[in-house]
Design a protein around this motif. Structure first.
Motif, PDB file in Angstrom:
ATOM      1  N   ASN A 182     -13.514  10.287   5.790  1.00 12.49           N
ATOM      2  CA  ASN A 182     -12.638   9.289   6.417  1.00 12.49           C
ATOM      3  C   ASN A 182     -11.294   9.846   6.858  1.00 12.49           C
ATOM      4  N   SER A 183     -10.810  10.871   6.136  1.00 15.91           N
ATOM      5  CA  SER A 183      -9.452  11.351   6.461  1.00 15.91           C
ATOM      6  C   SER A 183      -9.418  12.029   7.828  1.00 15.91           C
ATOM      7  N   ILE A 184     -10.534  12.639   8.224  1.00 19.30           N
ATOM      8  CA  ILE A 184     -10.561  13.253   9.564  1.00 19.30           C
ATOM      9  C   ILE A 184     -10.664  12.149  10.615  1.00 19.30           C
ATOM     10  N   ASN A 185     -11.454  11.136  10.307  1.00 15.42           N
ATOM     11  CA  ASN A 185     -11.649  10.042  11.271  1.00 15.42           C
ATOM     12  C   ASN A 185     -10.366   9.252  11.541  1.00 15.42           C
ATOM     13  N   ILE A 186      -9.457   9.187  10.541  1.00 14.24           N
ATOM     14  CA  ILE A 186      -8.238   8.396  10.804  1.00 14.24           C
ATOM     15  C   ILE A 186      -7.076   9.265  11.282  1.00 14.24           C
ATOM     16  N   TYR A 187      -7.281  10.578  11.323  1.00 14.82           N
ATOM     17  CA  TYR A 187      -6.262  11.447  11.930  1.00 14.82           C
ATOM     18  C   TYR A 187      -6.805  11.770  13.331  1.00 14.82           C
ATOM     19  N   ALA A 188      -6.760  10.765  14.207  1.00 15.57           N
ATOM     20  CA  ALA A 188      -7.485  10.868  15.466  1.00 15.57           C
ATOM     21  C   ALA A 188      -6.774  10.096  16.558  1.00 15.57           C
ATOM     22  N   PHE A 239      -3.253  10.087   5.299  1.00 17.59           N
ATOM     23  CA  PHE A 239      -3.939   9.072   4.502  1.00 17.59           C
ATOM     24  C   PHE A 239      -2.923   8.244   3.709  1.00 17.59           C
ATOM     25  N   VAL A 240      -1.951   8.948   3.089  1.00 17.54           N
ATOM     26  CA  VAL A 240      -0.932   8.241   2.292  1.00 17.54           C
ATOM     27  C   VAL A 240      -0.117   7.312   3.202  1.00 17.54           C
ATOM     28  N   LEU A 241       0.267   7.830   4.379  1.00 20.93           N
ATOM     29  CA  LEU A 241       1.003   7.000   5.346  1.00 20.93           C
ATOM     30  C   LEU A 241       0.195   5.774   5.742  1.00 20.93           C
ATOM     31  N   SER A 242      -1.142   5.975   5.885  1.00 20.93           N
ATOM     32  CA  SER A 242      -2.017   4.910   6.393  1.00 20.93           C
ATOM     33  C   SER A 242      -2.382   3.880   5.330  1.00 20.93           C
ATOM     34  N   MET A 243      -2.180   4.222   4.048  1.00 26.77           N
ATOM     35  CA  MET A 243      -2.686   3.362   2.967  1.00 26.77           C
ATOM     36  C   MET A 243      -2.321   1.879   3.118  1.00 26.77           C
ATOM     37  N   PRO A 244      -1.051   1.542   3.418  1.00 30.70           N
ATOM     38  CA  PRO A 244      -0.735   0.104   3.545  1.00 30.70           C
ATOM     39  C   PRO A 244      -1.602  -0.585   4.596  1.00 30.70           C
ATOM     40  N   GLN A 245      -1.949   0.119   5.680  1.00 32.34           N
ATOM     41  CA  GLN A 245      -2.752  -0.517   6.732  1.00 32.34           C
ATOM     42  C   GLN A 245      -4.242  -0.505   6.380  1.00 32.34           C
ATOM     43  N   ILE A 246      -4.707   0.618   5.779  1.00 37.60           N
ATOM     44  CA  ILE A 246      -6.132   0.695   5.435  1.00 37.60           C
ATOM     45  C   ILE A 246      -6.494  -0.338   4.373  1.00 37.60           C
TER      46      ILE A 246
END
Ligand code: UD1
Ligand code: MG
Length: 445
Positions: free
Chosen positions: A257-263, A365-372
């Motif tokens: 998932n971490s590669i998919n959300i750094y896109a 991933f850490v930055l995205s956590m609130p949104q994920i």
């Protein structure tokens, strides 16, 4: 006689200077063709303006060319291998050279296959619109999506061939098959995601179950060495037992998932995976060189036979996915890449080092956590904003991602330069990871 010689000399120098100026002309023509290929594509597909495009480019350090990133990432482990590998180790050289040769063939096969399959994928409805290009969405040309499926198939064929032709032990083959099964599951999930958008719970559950074959086949240790400063409390080694298996399962979910959300900008998914792959390659070379134990060396030779084909098929994908993308990699590629990394990390017994190569992905991933996790609204796309007056990408403040953080710190940058800069950051961070592993790790353990 003398006049003749003078005339001959004169004719000769006129001919030479003609030849030279023709050569100069050819060179300028050639370089302008090379220079304008991107521009021509931007003009023909997206009607982008030459002057705005030229003005959108920034100077150092944003003007890093992609070829430099690729040459640096791949050249280092290859050069290191030829310098460091023991010339007398026949098994190592056989496995290594065989893998290199077959991977080069795989590169050309993948390149051709992408050319052939992209149209059929598009015809069957698998395409997307490039969101960071000029023009209204409806009138933009479609870009074939999900090309990860093609490269994953070539990769699987190469690794299966490796299983047949390289001498792995029976025990290793059991693990290897489990790894390939996990990769196949990831590809299946990714392709399903490309065809019908999956829900987040599927993206978490399926990779977890996909790693089960790998976890049951794993016959390595489940204990970890305790850092020196914790040894008075915990002893020198702690057996994590089932917790270690849970950790490995979570690793696979994270990697996929971490590669998919750094896109979301052209070339970043394939580029980051390529750089991480090259650093795994370099780490394998270092470990084989250090030769701490025959078992460790054989684990890293095994890892080489998987990661080199991965790097080469990904390189072929980059050729088509680089800015301005002629194909999109799709979730198929992201899950495939993530699971391949998890597989080599687990079977090569270097999951901690591998996680260190994921520092930008961990940060994203850490930055995205609130949104994920749904604390803050998560839109379908968390891309930066494309400014059609400047052709630069701008930060969107409530899209919490690495790409937006970069644009916020360094200011608006065009898509091509943003991607290359972020790939350079990946190289620097992976180099830092090797420093942590070999220098700081040496102080701690
Ligand atoms: C993930 C991200 C999403 C991001 C998307 C971009 C999360 C939770 N999800 O979603 O924020 O917008 O990836 O891939 O962080 N596209 C481009 N240019 C590119 C690559 C993709 O415009 O270089 C667009 C295309 O329209 C393409 C679509 O993104 O069709 C693919 O998105 P998809 O991979 O399905 O998105 P997700 O993985 O769900
Ligand atoms: Mg995606």
């Amino acid at each position: 006689m003398r006049r003749d010689t003078v005339c001959n000399n004169l004719n000769y120098s006129i001919k030479m200077s003609d030849a030279r100026s023709k050569k100069d002309d050819d060179l300028t023509k050639k370089s302008s063709i090379v220079k304008d290929e991107t521009l021509l594509d931007l003009q023909s597909r997206y009607k982008m303006d030459e002057q705005i495009w030229t003005a959108s480019k920034r100077g150092f350090p944003f003007n890093i060319p992609l070829w430099f990133v690729i040459a640096l990432a791949l050249g280092t482990p290859i050069a290191a291998s030829f310098l460091c590998f023991e010339s007398g180790n026949a098994y190592l050289w056989k496995a290594y050279l065989f893998t290199l040769c077959i991977s080069v063939v795989a590169y050309f096969v993948t390149d051709k296959a992408i050319e052939q399959f992209k149209e059929s994928l598009e015809k069957n409805g698998l395409f997307g619109k490039d969101l960071n290009k000029a023009g209204v969405r409806e009138s933009k040309p479609p870009v074939p999506e999900g090309l990860g499926i093609v490269i994953a198939i070539v990769f699987l064929m190469v690794t299966i061939l490796g299983q047949v032709l390289l001498d792995f032990t029976q025990a290793k083959l059991v693990e290897y098959n489990a790894g390939l099964l996990a990769t196949c599951m990831a590809v299946l999930l990714g392709f399903a995601d490309d065809v019908v958008d999956l829900k987040w719970r599927h993206k978490l559950i399926v990779p977890t179950i996909a790693t089960f074959p790998l976890l049951v086949a794993y016959n390595g240790v489940t204990s970890v060495v305790v850092p020196r400063f914790l040894q008075p409390f915990l002893g020198s080694i702690v057996n994590l037992g089932i917790l270690y298996h849970i950790y490995m399962g979570m690793l696979a979910v994270f990697c996929t998932n971490s590669i998919n959300i750094y896109a979301g900008i052209n070339g970043i998914e394939a580029g980051q995976s390529f750089v991480i792959g090259c650093f795994i390659f370099l780490h394998n070379v270092i470990e084989i060189y250090l030769g701490t134990s025959p078992q460790i060396v054989s684990q890293h030779i095994f890892s080489l036979t998987i990661i080199i084909p991965f790097i080469m098929v990904t390189l072929a994908l980059i050729k088509h996915n680089k800015f301005p993308s002629k194909v999109f990699v799709g979730d198929t590629f992201c899950y495939f890449a993530g699971m391949t990394f998890a597989m080599v990390g687990i079977l090569g017994h270097f999951t901690k080092t591998m996680l260190l190569f994921f520092l930008p992905q961990i940060f994203n991933f850490v930055l995205s956590m609130p949104q994920i996790f749904g604390i803050i609204h998560c839109p379908r796309h968390r891309l930066p904003k494309f400014n059609d007056k400047t052709y630069r990408l701008e930060c969107v403040h409530n899209h919490f991602t690495n790409i937006n953080a970069f644009l916020r710190i360094f200011g608006p940058t065009n898509e091509q330069q943003s991607c290359n800069f972020l790939l350079m950051v990946q190289i620097i961070s992976c180099s830092g990871a090797l420093f942590l592993r070999y220098v700081v790790g040496g102080w701690m353990y």
